[in-house]
Design an enzyme around this catalytic site. Structure first.
Site, PDB file in Angstrom:
ATOM      1  N   GLY A 298       0.815  -1.202   0.000  1.00 45.83           N
ATOM      2  CA  GLY A 298       0.000   0.000   0.000  1.00 45.83           C
ATOM      3  C   GLY A 298       0.850   1.253   0.000  1.00 45.83           C
ATOM      4  O   GLY A 298       1.983   1.253  -0.485  1.00 45.83           O
TER       5      GLY A 298
ATOM      6  N   GLY B 244       1.818   2.149   5.332  1.00 46.71           N
ATOM      7  CA  GLY B 244       2.900   1.296   5.822  1.00 46.71           C
ATOM      8  C   GLY B 244       3.447   1.774   7.151  1.00 46.71           C
ATOM      9  O   GLY B 244       3.753   0.962   8.038  1.00 46.71           O
TER      10      GLY B 244
ATOM     11  N   GLU C 160       5.717  -3.368   0.974  1.00 43.33           N
ATOM     12  CA  GLU C 160       5.728  -3.136  -0.466  1.00 43.33           C
ATOM     13  C   GLU C 160       4.974  -1.837  -0.715  1.00 43.33           C
ATOM     14  O   GLU C 160       3.744  -1.813  -0.730  1.00 43.33           O
ATOM     15  CB  GLU C 160       5.078  -4.309  -1.204  1.00 43.33           C
ATOM     16  CG  GLU C 160       5.835  -5.618  -1.084  1.00 43.33           C
ATOM     17  CD  GLU C 160       7.197  -5.586  -1.736  1.00 43.33           C
ATOM     18  OE1 GLU C 160       7.464  -4.663  -2.539  1.00 43.33           O
ATOM     19  OE2 GLU C 160       8.028  -6.467  -1.429  1.00 43.33           O
TER      20      GLU C 160
ATOM     21  N   CYS D 135       2.358   0.024  -8.841  1.00 42.23           N
ATOM     22  CA  CYS D 135       3.376   0.691  -8.026  1.00 42.23           C
ATOM     23  C   CYS D 135       4.711   0.832  -8.739  1.00 42.23           C
ATOM     24  O   CYS D 135       5.544   1.653  -8.341  1.00 42.23           O
ATOM     25  CB  CYS D 135       3.576  -0.065  -6.716  1.00 42.23           C
ATOM     26  SG  CYS D 135       3.978  -1.818  -6.922  1.00 42.23           S
TER      27      CYS D 135
END
Length: 579
Positions: A302, A307, A324, A358
């Site tokens: 996210g 995070g 991640e 991402c």
């Protein structure tokens, strides 16, 4: 040396000297090589090739017999304690399993009983239910059947949540996970095998190895942009490593979340893998409820802000995490490059999944000598891929509803010249594939875009481009387009990024042998292929000391123990020199 080889081929060797030479080879490999690399093998067999030429000289020396005896004895001593590490033996406590089943039978997962669900998973894990290799294999096979038998349902759910085109949904959320599962099943026995560790004079005589050990109960927190892939790809490695798993799907992709909740438990053992959500609360509230409980490992995909919140919650239990995250991913374009191919691959990479990836290229740093041509080529490939009306041609996805207002605001004031695209339709969650020619001060350059907008910046040379990139947070991905090896090496060596693709985009994340993960604010930890198994395994070092009936002469040396006098210190220094 030539004559030595000829003598060996003719069988003209002295047997005693031959044995001594083989022993020297073994000693070289055992003492100085952790792996049987070809280099060390080549060095180690040199004494064998020298045998005939050295035999005449050696036999003339008064000490030859003593030297040969010493070499052979040393080899025997070094090899004697070395054995093959035993494979782990997993016991399942059937009584504990039955007791846990009595408590958890027919339990429906709700936001109010998440603590009980975590306790159930932990009870089954402690009973050893998830650890036997056959159990892991059956779980992976069940997960494989989920993808194969529900392919149409997965594609439909992705279309409902994200307008995902068939090709992208099929590859990223069905075929790729199935390939990862097949890879894990094929290599499961090898991955879980103890890894021998080489000889050390400090611990000799001993056998030592690394044993793979599952963490325990692990939490996987998925993201909305790849709601199936990012929930289950990490789960493949977690299952293979022997963990119990709780998956939290992202409620911002509700159709996929419901599919995971309602269908996945039919294919895997729900005592070992549970799905928490979607519930009648926001995704943030669900995450907060889950993070009140202790897990043995957390895998989060996210935003950086999300995070940070997960890590703060995990800190109270000192829970290891894999993050991640993301970032603004730069693209370097040299003037010495196939611009048409570069534009093609950059537009494809930027617009995949509606730009909601991402590792999508976020902004381009293009040499000023070719920037006009590059911009024209991006326009060409955007029209080639998505036609004059991307909204209706079926090859372009939709923006997540929670991101639509942000996208519209950015395009209302892009701070540059729109090369192609630029229109939005908030009612349809649609943003047209867009390329904007802008500068570093543009609003589009201030944050990760996470949408179908490509920003092109003009730079004088590679040094200016490097300065722009290095002034920012470390990106998750970086792309370089250049035919010059020196240019490529300069960029790779003088920047930091989670991963790099040269003369392409996205590709490094698709290779199962390469770890995928970030660095700095783009995340930490890595997965994909064997790296996902490693992500969920603790490499436990084990050393088994050999016990000999030698009065401690070799197996329990006297100088280790106090009182330490001058002679023991001398022995210590001697051993330190040959460690």
């Amino acid at each position: 040396m030539v004559s030595s080889v000829l003598h060996v081929l003719r069988g003209q060797v002295d047997i005693v000297t031959c044995v001594a030479a083989v022993c020297v080879s073994i000693l070289l490999l055992r003492l100085y090589s952790r792996k049987l690399s070809l280099l060390w093998v080549a060095l180690a067999i040199q004494p064998v090739l020298w045998i005939p030429d050295s035999t005449t000289w050696l036999t003339q020396q008064w000490w030859s017999n003593y030297a040969i005896f010493a070499i052979i004895s040393a080899t025997v001593v070094v090899l004697l304690p070395f054995g093959k590490p035993p494979r782990p033996s997993y016991d399942v406590d059937k009584e504990a399993v039955a007791a846990a089943e009595t408590k958890s039978v027919s339990r429906k997962i709700t936001k109010d009983n998440l603590g009980d669900v975590v306790d159930d998973l932990r009870a089954f894990y402690r009973a050893g239910l998830s650890k036997p290799l056959e159990t892991r294999k059956q779980q992976l096979l069940g997960l494989r059947r989920f993808f194969v038998e529900n392919e149409a349902a997965i594609i439909e759910a992705l279309k409902s949540d994200l307008g995902r085109p068939l090709f992208e949904g099929l590859y990223y959320d069905v075929l790729l996970p199935v390939s990862e599962i097949d890879h894990a099943i094929k290599n499961l026995h090898k991955w879980t095998a103890p890894k021998p560790v080489g000889f050390s004079i400090v611990t000799w005589p001993s056998t030592q190895w690394l044993q793979e050990e599952p963490y325990g109960v692990v939490l996987i927190m998925s993201c909305w942009n790849f709601p199936i892939n990012l929930a289950l790809l990490p789960a493949i490695g977690a299952i293979a490593a022997g963990n119990s798993i709780l998956i939290k799907p992202n409620s911002s992709s509700p159709a996929c979340a419901r599919l995971l909740r309602d269908v996945l438990p039919k294919y895997v053992d729900p005592r070992l893998l549970a799905v928490a959500g979607p519930f009648e609360c926001t995704d943030i509230e669900c995450s907060q409820l889950l993070l009140k409980h202790r897990f043995d490992h957390i895998f989060f995909t996210g935003s950086v802000r999300g995070g940070a919140a997960v890590m703060a919650a995990a800190a109270q239990y000192v829970t290891p995490c894999v993050m991640e995250l993301g970032g603004k991913n730069p693209v370097f374009i040299d003037r010495d490059v196939d611009l048409d191919l570069a534009a093609k691959r950059i537009v494809w990479g930027r617009m995949t999944n509606g730009g909601q990836v991402c590792i999508c290229p976020d902004y381009v740093l293009c040499d000023e000598a070719v920037i006009d041509q590059f911009c024209e080529l991006t326009k060409k490939w955007t029209r080639e891929f998505y036609g004059s009306d991307p909204k209706t041609n079926g090859t372009f996805g939709r923006i997540n509803a929670t991101q639509m207002a942000r996208m519209s605001k950015l395009l209302a004031n892009p701070g540059g010249t729109v090369v192609v695209g630029g229109t939005t339709d908030p009612a349809a969650n649609f943003v047209e594939p867009t390329v904007v020619l802008a500068g570093p001060q543009s609003p589009l350059m201030q944050e990760e875009l996470f949408g179908p907008i490509l920003v092109v910046n003009k730079v004088k040379n590679v040094d200016e481009a490097l300065a722009i990139v290095n002034a920012r947070d470390k990106p998750l991905a970086m792309y370089i387009f250049s035919n010059s090896e020196a240019y490529q090496r300069k960029v790779v060596s003088n920047t930091s990024a989670g991963g790099v693709t040269i003369n392409g985009t996205l590709f490094h994340a698709g290779h199962p042998g390469l770890p995928f993960g970030g660095v700095g604010t783009s995340g930490f930890g890595a997965y994909h292929g064997k790296h996902t198994f490693d992500c969920y395994s603790h490499k436990k070092p084990v050393l088994a000391k050999s016990v000999w009936r030698d009065g401690g002469l070799l197996s329990d040396p006297f100088f280790l123990y106090p009182p330490w006098d001058a002679s023991k210190i001398k022995i210590l220094r001697l051993i330190a020199k040959i460690m």
